[in-house]
Write a protein that holds these residues in place. Structure first.
Motif, PDB file in Angstrom:
ATOM      1  N   VAL A  55      43.290  50.659  31.855  1.00 59.02           N
ATOM      2  CA  VAL A  55      42.905  49.217  31.341  1.00 59.02           C
ATOM      3  C   VAL A  55      41.491  49.117  30.739  1.00 59.02           C
ATOM      4  CG1 VAL A  55      42.469  46.657  32.643  1.00 59.02           C
ATOM      5  CG2 VAL A  55      43.959  48.520  33.521  1.00 59.02           C
ATOM      6  N   LEU A  56      41.338  48.331  29.476  1.00 61.80           N
ATOM      7  CA  LEU A  56      40.292  48.263  28.864  1.00 61.80           C
ATOM      8  C   LEU A  56      39.957  46.908  29.105  1.00 61.80           C
ATOM      9  CD1 LEU A  56      41.692  49.417  25.211  1.00 61.80           C
ATOM     10  CD2 LEU A  56      40.530  50.829  27.097  1.00 61.80           C
ATOM     11  N   LEU A  57      38.703  46.673  29.706  1.00 55.09           N
ATOM     12  CA  LEU A  57      37.983  45.508  30.171  1.00 55.09           C
ATOM     13  C   LEU A  57      37.137  44.857  28.890  1.00 55.09           C
ATOM     14  CD1 LEU A  57      37.170  46.381  33.818  1.00 55.09           C
ATOM     15  CD2 LEU A  57      39.194  45.033  32.956  1.00 55.09           C
ATOM     16  N   ASN A  58      37.250  43.671  28.635  1.00 57.67           N
ATOM     17  CA  ASN A  58      36.613  42.967  27.579  1.00 57.67           C
ATOM     18  C   ASN A  58      35.397  42.581  28.152  1.00 57.67           C
ATOM     19  OD1 ASN A  58      39.092  43.525  26.394  1.00 57.67           O
ATOM     20  ND2 ASN A  58      38.981  41.382  25.248  1.00 57.67           N
ATOM     21  N   SER A  59      34.160  42.651  27.502  1.00 56.62           N
ATOM     22  CA  SER A  59      32.771  42.107  27.761  1.00 56.62           C
ATOM     23  C   SER A  59      32.794  40.588  27.541  1.00 56.62           C
ATOM     24  CB  SER A  59      31.671  42.913  26.707  1.00 56.62           C
ATOM     25  OG  SER A  59      31.749  42.550  25.450  1.00 56.62           O
ATOM     26  N   ASP A  60      31.637  40.258  28.094  1.00 55.00           N
ATOM     27  CA  ASP A  60      31.336  38.857  28.167  1.00 55.00           C
ATOM     28  C   ASP A  60      31.409  38.279  26.748  1.00 55.00           C
ATOM     29  OD1 ASP A  60      31.488  38.121  30.668  1.00 55.00           O
ATOM     30  OD2 ASP A  60      29.102  38.278  30.733  1.00 55.00           O
ATOM     31  N   SER A  61      30.767  39.025  25.623  1.00 56.03           N
ATOM     32  CA  SER A  61      30.617  38.581  24.344  1.00 56.03           C
ATOM     33  C   SER A  61      32.068  38.647  23.554  1.00 56.03           C
ATOM     34  CB  SER A  61      29.550  39.330  23.745  1.00 56.03           C
ATOM     35  OG  SER A  61      29.963  40.791  23.812  1.00 56.03           O
ATOM     36  N   ALA A  77      31.752  39.155  35.821  1.00 54.29           N
ATOM     37  CA  ALA A  77      31.961  39.083  37.158  1.00 54.29           C
ATOM     38  C   ALA A  77      33.283  39.376  37.629  1.00 54.29           C
ATOM     39  CB  ALA A  77      31.611  37.443  37.515  1.00 54.29           C
ATOM     40  N   CYS A  78      34.265  38.955  36.867  1.00 49.73           N
ATOM     41  CA  CYS A  78      35.746  39.310  37.054  1.00 49.73           C
ATOM     42  C   CYS A  78      35.909  40.686  36.865  1.00 49.73           C
ATOM     43  CB  CYS A  78      36.714  38.537  36.200  1.00 49.73           C
ATOM     44  SG  CYS A  78      36.923  36.772  36.994  1.00 49.73           S
ATOM     45  N   ASN A  79      35.496  41.451  35.907  1.00 52.41           N
ATOM     46  CA  ASN A  79      35.499  42.828  35.689  1.00 52.41           C
ATOM     47  C   ASN A  79      35.131  43.511  37.110  1.00 52.41           C
ATOM     48  OD1 ASN A  79      36.158  42.469  33.407  1.00 52.41           O
ATOM     49  ND2 ASN A  79      34.589  43.129  32.161  1.00 52.41           N
ATOM     50  N   CYS A  80      34.015  43.092  37.837  1.00 50.91           N
ATOM     51  CA  CYS A  80      33.905  43.637  38.928  1.00 50.91           C
ATOM     52  C   CYS A  80      34.783  43.454  40.241  1.00 50.91           C
ATOM     53  CB  CYS A  80      32.408  43.116  39.721  1.00 50.91           C
ATOM     54  SG  CYS A  80      30.892  43.366  39.069  1.00 50.91           S
ATOM     55  N   SER A  81      35.580  42.372  39.955  1.00 49.68           N
ATOM     56  CA  SER A  81      36.540  42.099  41.008  1.00 49.68           C
ATOM     57  C   SER A  81      37.846  42.871  40.550  1.00 49.68           C
ATOM     58  CB  SER A  81      37.215  40.432  40.753  1.00 49.68           C
ATOM     59  OG  SER A  81      36.183  39.809  41.266  1.00 49.68           O
ATOM     60  N   ILE A  82      37.861  43.030  39.184  1.00 48.42           N
ATOM     61  CA  ILE A  82      39.261  43.828  38.791  1.00 48.42           C
ATOM     62  C   ILE A  82      39.109  45.329  39.155  1.00 48.42           C
ATOM     63  CG2 ILE A  82      38.385  44.466  36.460  1.00 48.42           C
ATOM     64  CD1 ILE A  82      41.373  43.451  35.606  1.00 48.42           C
ATOM     65  N   GLU A  83      37.866  45.652  39.150  1.00 49.61           N
ATOM     66  CA  GLU A  83      37.791  47.339  39.674  1.00 49.61           C
ATOM     67  C   GLU A  83      38.411  47.462  41.017  1.00 49.61           C
ATOM     68  OE1 GLU A  83      33.367  47.972  39.385  1.00 49.61           O
ATOM     69  OE2 GLU A  83      33.341  47.892  37.412  1.00 49.61           O
ATOM     70  N   GLY A  84      38.567  46.317  41.770  1.00 45.64           N
ATOM     71  CA  GLY A  84      39.407  46.719  43.075  1.00 45.64           C
ATOM     72  C   GLY A  84      40.682  47.114  42.836  1.00 45.64           C
ATOM     73  N   ILE A  85      41.118  46.577  41.632  1.00 44.47           N
ATOM     74  CA  ILE A  85      42.561  46.743  41.258  1.00 44.47           C
ATOM     75  C   ILE A  85      42.813  48.013  41.087  1.00 44.47           C
ATOM     76  CG2 ILE A  85      44.720  46.280  39.697  1.00 44.47           C
ATOM     77  CD1 ILE A  85      43.368  43.186  39.953  1.00 44.47           C
ATOM     78  N   TYR A  86      41.840  48.809  40.539  1.00 45.94           N
ATOM     79  CA  TYR A  86      42.097  50.171  40.120  1.00 45.94           C
ATOM     80  C   TYR A  86      42.719  50.986  41.196  1.00 45.94           C
ATOM     81  CZ  TYR A  86      37.847  52.456  41.737  1.00 45.94           C
ATOM     82  OH  TYR A  86      37.052  52.888  42.657  1.00 45.94           O
ATOM     83  N   SER A  87      42.995  50.663  42.441  1.00 42.29           N
ATOM     84  CA  SER A  87      43.674  51.335  43.428  1.00 42.29           C
ATOM     85  C   SER A  87      44.953  51.459  43.303  1.00 42.29           C
ATOM     86  CB  SER A  87      43.155  50.621  44.820  1.00 42.29           C
ATOM     87  OG  SER A  87      43.935  49.353  44.934  1.00 42.29           O
ATOM     88  N   CYS A  88      45.379  50.658  42.203  1.00 40.04           N
ATOM     89  CA  CYS A  88      46.869  50.765  41.937  1.00 40.04           C
ATOM     90  C   CYS A  88      46.881  52.051  41.095  1.00 40.04           C
ATOM     91  CB  CYS A  88      47.464  49.831  41.222  1.00 40.04           C
ATOM     92  SG  CYS A  88      46.842  49.429  39.646  1.00 40.04           S
ATOM     93  N   ASP A  89      45.975  52.910  41.092  1.00 40.56           N
ATOM     94  CA  ASP A  89      45.870  54.189  40.334  1.00 40.56           C
ATOM     95  C   ASP A  89      45.723  54.160  38.990  1.00 40.56           C
ATOM     96  OD1 ASP A  89      45.724  57.153  40.071  1.00 40.56           O
ATOM     97  OD2 ASP A  89      47.835  57.348  39.673  1.00 40.56           O
ATOM     98  N   ASN A  91      42.975  53.295  35.645  1.00 46.94           N
ATOM     99  CA  ASN A  91      41.830  53.941  35.054  1.00 46.94           C
ATOM    100  C   ASN A  91      40.998  52.739  34.244  1.00 46.94           C
ATOM    101  OD1 ASN A  91      41.356  56.764  36.092  1.00 46.94           O
ATOM    102  ND2 ASN A  91      43.193  56.256  35.221  1.00 46.94           N
ATOM    103  N   LEU A  92      39.719  52.548  34.016  1.00 49.63           N
ATOM    104  CA  LEU A  92      39.014  51.520  33.583  1.00 49.63           C
ATOM    105  C   LEU A  92      37.954  51.793  32.467  1.00 49.63           C
ATOM    106  CD1 LEU A  92      38.049  49.296  36.522  1.00 49.63           C
ATOM    107  CD2 LEU A  92      40.069  49.031  35.216  1.00 49.63           C
ATOM    108  N   LEU A  93      37.895  51.172  31.360  1.00 48.00           N
ATOM    109  CA  LEU A  93      37.051  51.437  30.387  1.00 48.00           C
ATOM    110  C   LEU A  93      36.272  50.045  30.000  1.00 48.00           C
ATOM    111  CD1 LEU A  93      35.508  53.185  28.318  1.00 48.00           C
ATOM    112  CD2 LEU A  93      37.322  52.887  26.775  1.00 48.00           C
ATOM    113  N   ASN A  94      35.180  49.971  30.178  1.00 44.26           N
ATOM    114  CA  ASN A  94      34.514  48.603  29.879  1.00 44.26           C
ATOM    115  C   ASN A  94      34.270  48.686  28.197  1.00 44.26           C
ATOM    116  OD1 ASN A  94      33.945  47.215  32.122  1.00 44.26           O
ATOM    117  ND2 ASN A  94      32.831  48.791  32.678  1.00 44.26           N
ATOM    118  N   MET A  95      34.748  47.521  27.538  1.00 40.19           N
ATOM    119  CA  MET A  95      34.734  47.588  26.214  1.00 40.19           C
ATOM    120  C   MET A  95      33.653  46.317  25.561  1.00 40.19           C
ATOM    121  SD  MET A  95      38.542  47.682  25.274  1.00 40.19           S
ATOM    122  CE  MET A  95      38.257  46.569  23.659  1.00 40.19           C
ATOM    123  N   GLU A  96      32.858  46.529  24.550  1.00 48.21           N
ATOM    124  CA  GLU A  96      32.082  45.900  24.180  1.00 48.21           C
ATOM    125  C   GLU A  96      32.770  44.854  22.782  1.00 48.21           C
ATOM    126  OE1 GLU A  96      29.283  43.340  23.701  1.00 48.21           O
ATOM    127  OE2 GLU A  96      29.024  45.147  25.099  1.00 48.21           O
TER     128      GLU A  96
END
Length: 96
Positions: A55-61, A77-89, A91-96
């Motif tokens: 899951v590629l997470l978009n930055s605020d900008s 703030a929501c990216n912090c919440s979505i980190e909990g979803i990674y329990s569905c196996d 992986n996350l990458l924060n994107m600029e």
């Protein structure tokens, strides 16, 4: 295994290990500025389409460029919440 990637090199290494094992990677991204049930269902569905989910997470900008000032919540703030979803196996990458 690392679940949240902050360095592209580690992500590439993880992807190569999936390839060697013949595993299918599913990739998705989005503006998860307001996390809701539809997002959760979408992510679980995406995960079920392969052996691993990235899951590629978009930055605020990035979110502001995409949806403008309509967003009422910060993506961070929501990216912090979505980190909990990674329990569905997934992986996350924060994107600029």
């Amino acid at each position: 295994m690392e679940k949240i990637f902050s360095e592209a090199e580690k992500l590439v290494s993880w992807r190569e290990s999936l390839k060697k094992k013949g595993l299918k990677l599913v990739l998705t991204n989005g503006c998860f500025d307001i996390l809701h049930r539809g997002h959760t269902q979408y992510l679980y569905g995406a995960r079920s389409a392969g052996d691993a989910l990235l899951v590629l997470l978009n930055s605020d900008s990035s979110v502001k460029r995409s949806v403008g000032s309509k967003s009422s919540t910060s993506a961070s703030a929501c990216n912090c919440s979505i980190e909990g979803i990674y329990s569905c196996d997934s992986n996350l990458l924060n994107m600029e």
